[in-house]
Design a protein around this motif. Sequence first.
Motif, PDB file in Angstrom:
ATOM      1  N   GLN A   1       0.823  -1.213   0.000  1.00 28.17           N
ATOM      2  CA  GLN A   1       0.000   0.000   0.000  1.00 28.17           C
ATOM      3  C   GLN A   1       0.856   1.263   0.000  1.00 28.17           C
ATOM      4  O   GLN A   1       0.498   2.255  -0.620  1.00 28.17           O
ATOM      5  CB  GLN A   1      -0.982  -0.034   1.175  1.00 28.17           C
ATOM      6  CG  GLN A   1      -2.218  -0.859   0.794  1.00 28.17           C
ATOM      7  CD  GLN A   1      -3.246  -0.962   1.895  1.00 28.17           C
ATOM      8  OE1 GLN A   1      -2.955  -1.530   2.938  1.00 28.17           O
ATOM      9  NE2 GLN A   1      -4.426  -0.433   1.673  1.00 28.17           N
TER      10      GLN A   1
ATOM     11  N   SER B   1      -2.155   7.976  -4.210  1.00 28.65           N
ATOM     12  CA  SER B   1      -2.859   7.467  -3.024  1.00 28.65           C
ATOM     13  C   SER B   1      -3.457   6.113  -3.380  1.00 28.65           C
ATOM     14  O   SER B   1      -3.596   5.781  -4.560  1.00 28.65           O
ATOM     15  CB  SER B   1      -3.984   8.424  -2.594  1.00 28.65           C
ATOM     16  OG  SER B   1      -5.025   8.392  -3.555  1.00 28.65           O
ATOM     17  N   TYR B   2      -3.815   5.356  -2.346  1.00 32.57           N
ATOM     18  CA  TYR B   2      -4.428   4.055  -2.617  1.00 32.57           C
ATOM     19  C   TYR B   2      -5.787   4.249  -3.299  1.00 32.57           C
ATOM     20  O   TYR B   2      -6.137   3.501  -4.214  1.00 32.57           O
ATOM     21  CB  TYR B   2      -4.584   3.244  -1.314  1.00 32.57           C
ATOM     22  CG  TYR B   2      -5.126   1.862  -1.567  1.00 32.57           C
ATOM     23  CD1 TYR B   2      -4.351   0.897  -2.213  1.00 32.57           C
ATOM     24  CD2 TYR B   2      -6.432   1.534  -1.206  1.00 32.57           C
ATOM     25  CE1 TYR B   2      -4.850  -0.369  -2.474  1.00 32.57           C
ATOM     26  CE2 TYR B   2      -6.934   0.263  -1.470  1.00 32.57           C
ATOM     27  CZ  TYR B   2      -6.149  -0.685  -2.105  1.00 32.57           C
ATOM     28  OH  TYR B   2      -6.649  -1.920  -2.372  1.00 32.57           O
TER      29      TYR B   2
ATOM     30  N   SER C   1       0.762   3.997  -2.964  1.00 33.19           N
ATOM     31  CA  SER C   1       0.580   5.427  -2.690  1.00 33.19           C
ATOM     32  C   SER C   1       1.704   6.231  -3.340  1.00 33.19           C
ATOM     33  O   SER C   1       1.462   7.307  -3.895  1.00 33.19           O
ATOM     34  CB  SER C   1       0.573   5.684  -1.181  1.00 33.19           C
ATOM     35  OG  SER C   1      -0.521   5.029  -0.598  1.00 33.19           O
TER      36      SER C   1
END
Length: 204
Positions: A104, A113-114, A108
């Motif tokens: 993650q 960003s996720y 990002s």
Amino acid sequence: MNDRYPFVNYPLQYSYSALEPYIDEKTMCLHHSRHLQTYIDNLNKLLKSNPKLQKYTLTELIAISHSLIPALGIPLKNNAGGVYNHRMFFEGMQPAGSGSPVLQKALSDQFKSYDNFMEMLKQAALSVFGSGYAWLISENQNLKIITTANQDTPDLTRCTPIICLDVWEHAYYLKHYNVRSSYIDDWFNVISLSAAEQRYLNAV
Ligand code: MN
């Protein structure tokens, strides 16, 4: 994917109803026990009549399919690809959410960003015309979103697939009808980030 002929349709690590309400039991059952089974059966039939190919692993079969005569190479690519892609898809889901701190952070970094990554993967999946897949792959230490048509796989000699999203209509039609975007939104709830994290760690 290092197994060889005769290929076996391994049971899922979760029940057909485990992904409810996001992906329904009947879809999961038909997708695994009929669709994937058919690719397994057809691959085994093809290899039964071509014994020289029986020594190769699944990923090796996909790689060499491109150098065979089309009458053999095309059905080999389609059926071995169908097995590979479905195993990636099914092994990439799980009932409850899971963490993936390393992946993650990398997502990002790469996609801002996720949430932005999810939106980009969704847009890629919506862009697939007809049947195919959207993927997150790792290539040369970079994370990329790509799509493939039909049962084509990413180029496994150059990249490592991390996340696989099946957007063939059989993956969602019973519950989501023709609304692929609603299926994708639901699928994000059952993605196995721990499986994706493991693939990512193996790649880098
Ligand atoms: Mn499928």
